[in-house]
Write a protein that holds these residues in place. Structure first.
Motif, PDB file in Angstrom:
ATOM      1  N   UNK A   1       0.855  -1.188   0.000  1.00 18.40           N
ATOM      2  CA  UNK A   1       0.000   0.000   0.000  1.00 18.40           C
ATOM      3  C   UNK A   1       0.889   1.236   0.000  1.00 18.40           C
ATOM      4  N   UNK A   2       0.629   2.141  -0.909  1.00 15.37           N
ATOM      5  CA  UNK A   2       1.356   3.415  -0.980  1.00 15.37           C
ATOM      6  C   UNK A   2       0.517   4.498  -0.320  1.00 15.37           C
ATOM      7  N   UNK A   3       1.088   5.145   0.693  1.00 14.92           N
ATOM      8  CA  UNK A   3       0.429   6.241   1.390  1.00 14.92           C
ATOM      9  C   UNK A   3       1.181   7.533   1.130  1.00 14.92           C
ATOM     10  N   UNK A   4       0.482   8.662   1.190  1.00 15.58           N
ATOM     11  CA  UNK A   4       1.096   9.950   0.911  1.00 15.58           C
ATOM     12  C   UNK A   4       0.954  10.876   2.121  1.00 15.58           C
ATOM     13  N   UNK A   5       2.078  11.420   2.577  1.00 16.08           N
ATOM     14  CA  UNK A   5       2.066  12.309   3.742  1.00 16.08           C
ATOM     15  C   UNK A   5       1.265  13.577   3.479  1.00 16.08           C
ATOM     16  N   UNK A   6       1.183  13.979   2.220  1.00  7.15           N
ATOM     17  CA  UNK A   6       0.482  15.217   1.874  1.00  7.15           C
ATOM     18  C   UNK A   6      -1.026  15.018   1.758  1.00  7.15           C
ATOM     19  N   UNK A   7      -1.512  13.881   2.248  1.00  8.27           N
ATOM     20  CA  UNK A   7      -2.955  13.621   2.283  1.00  8.27           C
ATOM     21  C   UNK A   7      -3.385  13.381   3.731  1.00  8.27           C
TER      22      UNK A   7
ATOM     23  N   UNK B   1      -7.723  18.636  -2.130  1.00  7.38           N
ATOM     24  CA  UNK B   1      -6.860  19.818  -2.008  1.00  7.38           C
ATOM     25  C   UNK B   1      -5.407  19.391  -1.849  1.00  7.38           C
ATOM     26  N   UNK B   2      -4.539  19.897  -2.699  1.00 11.27           N
ATOM     27  CA  UNK B   2      -3.115  19.583  -2.630  1.00 11.27           C
ATOM     28  C   UNK B   2      -2.382  20.640  -1.813  1.00 11.27           C
ATOM     29  N   UNK B   3      -1.369  20.220  -1.065  1.00 10.82           N
ATOM     30  CA  UNK B   3      -0.600  21.138  -0.226  1.00 10.82           C
ATOM     31  C   UNK B   3       0.667  21.525  -0.967  1.00 10.82           C
ATOM     32  N   UNK B   4       0.562  22.560  -1.784  1.00  6.69           N
ATOM     33  CA  UNK B   4       1.705  23.016  -2.572  1.00  6.69           C
ATOM     34  C   UNK B   4       2.189  24.411  -2.173  1.00  6.69           C
ATOM     35  N   UNK B   5       1.397  25.112  -1.365  1.00  7.82           N
ATOM     36  CA  UNK B   5       1.764  26.474  -0.968  1.00  7.82           C
ATOM     37  C   UNK B   5       1.310  26.713   0.464  1.00  7.82           C
TER      38      UNK B   5
END
Length: 385
Positions: A103-109, A202-206
Motif C-alpha cells: 500500500x502506498x500512502x502519501x504524507x500530503x494527504x 486539495x493539494x498542499x503546494x503552498x
C-alpha cells in the motif's frame, strides 16, 4: 495475507520548506496518515525516507507500536526527478518482496483515515489486482482549446442531475505483489475504486493551501466530538501544572512551581472515579517526582505526537474520546483538544489554543487552573448521575 505500507518521505521540499515535518494542527504533517495507518488493518508501515531526523523521531516516538518501521531511502530515489515508482521498487527490493499486498500512502494527504485504508485493502481482498482512492467532483472540465470535456454547453445539467467525474486524490494506492512485480507500477490489472471526501482533493503546494487544509482538519475533528460522562482528565505539564517557567543552573533544571490546590482537586476527582492522565513532551525528573507525589500512575513522558499516543491510550483502555477531558496550553495539544469531549485552556494559554478550546478558564496555569477544571468536571458529571 501480509499487508504492508510504504510512506515515502523526502528530506527536501521545494514548495514548502521542510513540509513533511512542519506542524499541521500541532503535529508533523506525516504523522496524520502514519497514525491512521497504525490503527488500520495493515500489518506493517514502513516510513521510507532519506531524512535521519525523521528516522530518529519515529524510533523514539512510536515505541508503543510494533507496526512502524523506519527505513533509509537512497539519495538517488529522493531527488525532485525520481519517480514514486522507483522508490517503491527500491523499497520492495530492500524488504525482499516480503508482502502479499503493498500500500502506498502519501504524507500530503492528511485527510486519510484508517477507514479509507481498510476500504482499499478490502477491494483487493475482494479480488481486484489493485485499488486507489478518488474524489467525486461535480466540476465542469475544459481543455486548453476551449472545449468542454464532460458536459454539453447547450444542455448544462443541474448539479443534482450531473454524474460528475472521479479524480485521483493521491491519498492511498494498493496492489498485489504479483501485479507490482509484473507492471512495476502502483496500480495495474483490474483496479478497484474507493471514494473519499471532496476536501481530500486539495493539494498542499503552498502556504495558502496549508492554511486551508489545517482549518478543514480542525473542523473535522471538532465535528466528531461526542459528549458523555467524563472518565479521564488528560493534562499537559508545562503551562498547565506549572506557569511554563523553569529555573536552570549549571547542573541543569533546578525547579518548577506547582500549585498545591491543583493536587487536592485531582485527589477529589480520583475519589469520584475519574482517572488522571499526564502526557508531556518533556522528560523531567522534577516532573516525575511531582507526579509520583500526586500518585498519578498514568503519566507518560517524552511524548511529542500526543494525538497518536492518545489514540493508543483510548484503545488500550477500551474507552472513547467522548470520555476524555483535556487541558493544554500550546500547539502540540491542539489536535487532542479538538477531538476530546471537553477541552480547557488556562487563562494564559497561547492564543490558538484559546481560540479552539471549548472552555477558557479564569485561572492561569500554575495558579489554580487545574483545580478550576476539576470543579467544572464534577459539576458536569452530575447530569449523568
Amino acid at each position: 495475507m501480509k499487508k504492508i505500507a510504504i510512506l515515502p518521505l523526502r528530506k527536501d521540499s521545494k514548495g514548502i520548506i521542510g513540509k513533511n515535518k512542519k506542524k499541521m494542527v500541532g503535529r508533523p504533517l506525516f504523522s496524520w496518515v502514519l497514525s491512521e495507518a497504525i490503527f488500520s488493518e495493515l500489518d506493517q508501515v514502513y516510513v521510507f525516507t532519506d531524512d535521519i531526523e525523521i528516522v530518529t523521531f519515529i524510533e523514539k516516538e512510536y515505541t508503543w507500536s510494533t507496526k512502524v518501521i523506519p527505513l533509509l531511502r537512497s539519495k538517488e530515489n529522493a531527488t525532485d526527478t525520481a519517480s514514486t515508482e522507483s522508490a517503491m521498487i527500491e523499497f520492495a527490493d530492500k524488504v525482499g518482496y516480503n508482502f502479499d499486498v503493498i500500500c502506498l500512502l502519501q504524507a500530503t494527504s492528511p485527510y486519510t483515515t484508517a477507514k479509507d485504508i481498510n476500504a482499499v485493502l478490502e477491494s483487493i481482498e475482494g479480488g481486484e489486482d489493485s485499488a486507489l482512492t478518488v474524489v467525486k467532483t461535480h466540476r465542469f472540465v475544459w481543455n486548453a482549446n476551449g472545449e468542454a470535456q464532460n458536459y454539453n454547453v447547450f444542455n448544462r445539467p443541474r448539479r443534482q442531475d450531473f454524474e460528475g467525474l472521479l479524480i485521483e486524490n493521491g491519498a492511498v494506492y494498493a496492489t498485489t505483489k504479483e501485479s507490482f512485480m509484473t507492471s512495476q507500477c502502483r496500480i495495474s490489472g483490474s483496479i478497484g475504486i474507493v471514494k473519499m471526501a471532496e476536501e481530500s482533493l486539495i493539494e498542499i503546494d503552498s502556504n495558502s493551501d496549508w492554511g486551508v487544509v489545517e482549518s478543514l482538519l480542525i473542523e473535522r475533528q471538532k465535528k466528531q466530538k461526542q459528549q458523555q460522562k467524563i472518565e479521564y482528565l488528560v493534562l499537559d505539564v508545562d503551562g498547565v501544572f506549572t506557569d511554563g517557567c523553569v529555573t536552570y543552573g549549571k547542573e541543569g533544571e533546578l525547579s518548577k512551581k506547582f500549585d498545591m490546590r491543583d493536587g487536592m482537586g485531582l485527589e477529589i476527582l480520583r475519589q469520584n472515579g475519574i482517572d488522571v492522565v499526564v502526557i508531556t513532551s518533556e522528560n523531567s525528573e522534577l516532573v516525575k517526582q511531582r507526579m509520583n507525589k500526586l500518585q498519578i500512575k498514568n503519566a507518560y513522558y517524552g511524548v511529542k505526537d500526543k494525538f497518536s499516543f492518545l489514540n493508543y491510550f483510548v484503545k488500550e483502555q477500551n474507552t472513547s474520546f467522548g470520555a476524555l477531558a483535556y487541558v493544554g496550553d500550546d500547539v502540540n495539544d491542539l489536535a487532542s483538544m479538538c477531538s476530546v469531549s471537553w477541552s480547557f485552556a488556562p487563562a494564559n494559554a497561547t492564543d490558538i489554543i484559546k481560540l479552539h478550546s471549548d472552555f477558557v478558564l479564569s485561572k492561569s496555569s500554575g495558579g489554580g487552573a487545574i483545580r478550576e477544571v476539576c470543579e467544572l468536571i464534577m459539576k458536569y458529571n452530575k447530569r449523568y448521575e
